[in-house]
Design an enzyme around this catalytic site. Structure first.
Site, short mmCIF file in Angstrom:
data_model
loop_
_atom_site.label_atom_id
_atom_site.label_comp_id
_atom_site.label_asym_id
_atom_site.label_seq_id
_atom_site.Cartn_x
_atom_site.Cartn_y
_atom_site.Cartn_z
N HIS A 1 -3.95 -9.86 15.47
CA HIS A 1 -2.51 -9.64 15.13
C HIS A 1 -2.05 -9.53 16.53
CE1 HIS A 1 -3.86 -8.59 11.30
NE2 HIS A 1 -4.56 -7.56 11.75
N TYR B 1 2.71 -4.75 13.39
CA TYR B 1 1.30 -3.94 12.82
C TYR B 1 0.88 -3.12 14.03
CZ TYR B 1 -2.42 -3.22 9.73
OH TYR B 1 -3.39 -2.41 8.96
N GLU C 1 -9.51 -3.93 5.95
CA GLU C 1 -9.18 -2.72 5.00
C GLU C 1 -8.27 -3.11 3.77
OE1 GLU C 1 -11.29 0.63 3.97
OE2 GLU C 1 -11.58 -0.70 5.48
N ASP D 1 -5.42 -6.44 7.49
CA ASP D 1 -6.56 -6.09 7.91
C ASP D 1 -7.64 -6.42 7.15
OD1 ASP D 1 -6.31 -3.95 6.85
OD2 ASP D 1 -6.00 -2.74 8.49
N GLU E 1 0.83 -1.20 -0.10
CA GLU E 1 -0.05 -0.03 -0.09
C GLU E 1 0.59 1.45 0.12
OE1 GLU E 1 -3.14 0.24 2.85
OE2 GLU E 1 -3.33 -2.08 2.85
N ARG F 1 -2.42 -1.72 13.94
CA ARG F 1 -3.75 -1.68 13.93
C ARG F 1 -3.93 -3.04 14.62
NH1 ARG F 1 -3.23 1.07 8.98
NH2 ARG F 1 -3.82 3.49 9.22
N ASP G 1 -2.06 -4.29 3.65
CA ASP G 1 -2.15 -4.65 5.23
C ASP G 1 -2.79 -5.79 5.52
OD1 ASP G 1 -0.23 -2.25 5.46
OD2 ASP G 1 -1.85 -1.00 6.17
#
Length: 710
Positions: free
Chosen positions: A336, A292, A87, A85, A8, A294, A83
């Site tokens: 995570h 990570y 999203e 997750d 990303e 998030r 990423d």
């Protein structure tokens, strides 16, 4: 072999490119490469199919997609490493769509840290795109668009000003508004406290004991004369120790950061906004300095625990005997591990002050989580002075004192959690600064003096970004990864603000109007977003079709809209010949006191001017009194001649067909389109296509629709 890895972030792409070396191309999507359009019917998400028709909306991403397609054609293999997750999974699916890769055949890789070991390990175990995660991400996006596009026009009509409804921003705003109103309606209550100032013992300074006034919880002692009389009598009053205790108290360290705790502690310690904290964390992750960022899991991986414990041992710091574990919150996804440094021995990391300071917090908190408890010696006592009589009132003269002293710092050697300014710190400081000596029951003491203290109850404190996040977390509003964007939107829409550099958040008048207007809607309640997150989790688990959630949500929204009061709805028939729509008055967001009119048939013509509170002609159709310029090459009407703030002359068409430089006053020829920003600020210069009135919408090729809702 030639392989392509898609991530990303451009910085992450550059970092990973150095790690993988020759034979690899690493390219970035720069976030989402496609999104829902912002005009026309395709912008809405509506029944029966709830289709989502995506487009590449900006030139930058069109260039990025072209580059990805070219790189994919020349690569032997394409890996997608967006990423890890929900999203990121959605972005991976969009990449598959534009590169014509079947999601089930994609090489999707994920990792928790941008290190060579983690990346190479991930590349050895690619998987397909998880379409259940994608479905949940799409359903979330559809709900956000549905709320915004269906409710915002009704909201604007109701309050008579341009406003936007947001699915997660609205309950967050309600918290700020309700706190603001509680503060405004608060009336302070005066009450009185009595302190016994006791002499020191064995070289230790004096200490204080507070009167136990006997009032019930929520009540306050308000007899000032009695309190003063008790304070005056204290030096002559024999005090007997009725209770005494001295014991060690252990305090365990906080767990390593999760997203929300990192945002809260980071914002307090660094004195910056939550958005800046998330930007710094993203940069640290992209560069491989932290795992990570998030996450809602407070626990570490076995590898993470081992790294931290080894780092502590090498630094000569104590390590707790068994690795610590923490219980996550009930709605935590725990996909995570907690946030930690990838190389705990590295004391510094980051490219700017915010990144370096945040890295220090993350590192110290993670290391502290594997250190022994801090130990305090806590001493407490109750002093009994009998019954005090004054006038017609009698009360027990009981006094309580508590003090503690740090005897073994343990984890506090490395880390101390920050506190919000003016909130929560006074009690701890008072306890730590009160050196109560070790006493025995039946010891007899005398106070050096008594003190009557006048106090007033305080209004609840205004939220700060940190305490608002805590409230959102407690109420289950949104996910930790969305908190920064929620706060950003509330600022941007002028629903809340800060005054100067103080951290307190104030609700604006517009914010209060929005909250009141949205009360009938389910999504404005604190419970709604928690229930939606539970539904999205069910979609992820394959236990709920996305369309079921969207159908129910859409029906609820429409039924509420039907009951909405018209409020300040000032709509009236559109004055444009042959239009047949209705217009309503709006105030400019950027220029207070400036108004315009919006037509329900905006595809037919431009916004309308405001003429003393009534709708005028569409912008671009006004009669231009300045006709000092040559004829417009598109419509033939005379242009007006103007000057920028830098006194650079230009011509402007009254019909909105463009703006051109004046060639040093030479009339008769229109020169090249005015470049943006050159010579001053002629707005819209070079932005409108010749021959099309400003705001006119044209047809677009059909966008590729979503298949996830099917």
């Amino acid at each position: 072999m030639s392989a392509l890895l898609i991530v990303e972030s451009p910085k992450k792409a550059q970092h990973i490119g150095h790690i993988l070396g020759n034979g690899w191309q690493v390219k970035a999507t720069l976030g989402h490469i496609r999104d829902l359009p912002v005009t026309g019917e395709a912008a809405y998400v509506r029944p029966p199919d709830f289709a989502m028709r995506y487009e590449i909306l900006d030139t930058k991403h069109k260039e990025i997609v072209s580059g990805l397609r070219a790189a994919a054609q020349s690569a032997d293999a394409v890996y997608i490493a967006t990423d890890p997750d929900r999203e990121g999974e959605g972005i991976a699916w969009h990449v598959c769509q534009v590169l014509k890769i079947k999601p089930g055949e994609a090489k999707r890789v994920s990792y928790q840290e941008v290190t060579e070991t983690a990346i190479r390990k991930a590349l050895l175990a690619p998987r397909p795109v998880n379409m259940r995660l994608v479905a949940a991400q799409e359903a979330r996006r559809a709900l956000d668009r549905m709320v915004g596009w269906e409710v915002s026009p009704v909201l604007s009509n109701t309050i008579g000003a341009k406003a936007s409804a947001g699915r997660v921003q609205s309950p967050a705003l309600a918290l700020v508004v309700e706190r603001e109103r509680a503060i405004k309606s608060f009336r302070p209550t005066a009450f009185y406290q009595v302190l016994a100032h006791m002499p020191g013992k064995d070289g230790v300074s004096g200490w204080k004991a507070s009167w136990i006034d006997g009032t019930k919880e929520g009540e306050y002692f308000q007899d000032k004369a009695f309190a003063q009389a008790l304070a005056d009598a204290l030096p002559s009053m024999p005090l007997v120790v009725s209770k005494a205790e001295s014991k060690p108290v252990r305090r365990a360290p906080a767990p390593p950061f999760i997203t929300s705790s990192m945002q809260m502690d980071g914002a307090r310690a660094l004195k910056v906004g939550v958005e800046d904290i998330m930007k710094a964390a993203q940069a640290l992750f992209d560069k491989g300095h932290i795992t990570y960022h998030r996450t809602d899991s407070p626990n570490l991986s076995e590898e993470g625990e081992a790294l931290l414990r080894t780092a502590l041992e090498k630094a000569g710091l104590p390590v707790v005997e068994k690795p610590r574990r923490w219980k996550a919150k009930g709605d935590a996804q725990e996909a995570h591990e907690a946030i930690r440094p990838t190389k705990p021995m590295a004391e510094d990391a980051g490219e700017d002050a915010n990144q370096r300071a945040l890295y220090q917090l993350i590192r110290k908190r993670a290391l502290a989580s594997q250190m022994p408890d801090a130990i305090y010696q806590q001493t407490s006592c109750t002093l009994n002075g009998g019954t005090f009589h004054w006038r017609d009132l009698s009360r027990p003269a009981l006094f309580r004192a508590v003090g503690s002293m740090l005897t073994d710092p343990g984890w506090r050697t490395l880390y101390t959690e920050s506190e919000d300014e003016g909130e929560g710190g006074e009690g701890k400081e008072a306890e730590a600064a009160n050196p109560v000596p070790k006493l025995s029951v039946d010891d007899k003491l005398k106070a050096e003096r008594g003190e009557m203290v006048s106090k007033k109850t305080k209004a609840p404190p205004r939220y700060t970004e940190s305490t608002l996040i805590k409230a959102l977390e407690d109420h289950g509003v949104g996910r930790p990864s969305t908190y920064a964007s929620i706060i950003k939107v509330l600022y941007k829409r002028d629903y809340m603000k800060r005054k100067g550099k103080a951290p307190a958040l104030y609700a604006t008048e517009l914010g209060e109007q929005v909250v009141d207007a949205l009360r009938p809607f389910d999504f404005a309640g604190l419970e709604y977003t928690r229930l939606i997150e539970e539904s999205l989790d069910l979609i992820t688990e394959g236990k709920m079709p996305p369309r079921d959630l969207l159908a129910k949500s859409y029906a609820d929204i429409q039924s509420t809209i039907a009951t909405m009061p018209k409020g300040a709805d000032n709509s009236q028939p559109c004055p444009v010949d042959g239009c047949g729509g209705t217009v309503s008055r709006r105030e400019s967001k950027n220029k207070k006191g400036s108004f315009f009119w919006v037509c329900s048939n905006r595809d037919n013509h431009n916004l309308l001017q405001d003429k003393d509170g009534t709708p005028g002609k569409p912008f671009g159709d006004q009669v231009e009194s300045n006709t000092d310029g040559p004829a417009c090459p598109e419509c033939g009407k005379p242009t007006g001649r103007y000057e920028t703030s830098g006194r650079h002359g230009f011509f402007r068409c009254a019909k909105g067909h463009g703006t051109w430089w004046d060639d040093k006053g030479a009339i008769g020829k229109l020169w090249e389109t005015l470049p943006a920003g050159k010579g001053g600020k002629p707005e819209a210069a070079g932005k409108k296509s010749a021959g099309k009135p400003a705001g006119k919408r044209t047809g677009k090729p059909a966008a590729r629709r979503s298949t996830i809702m099917d």
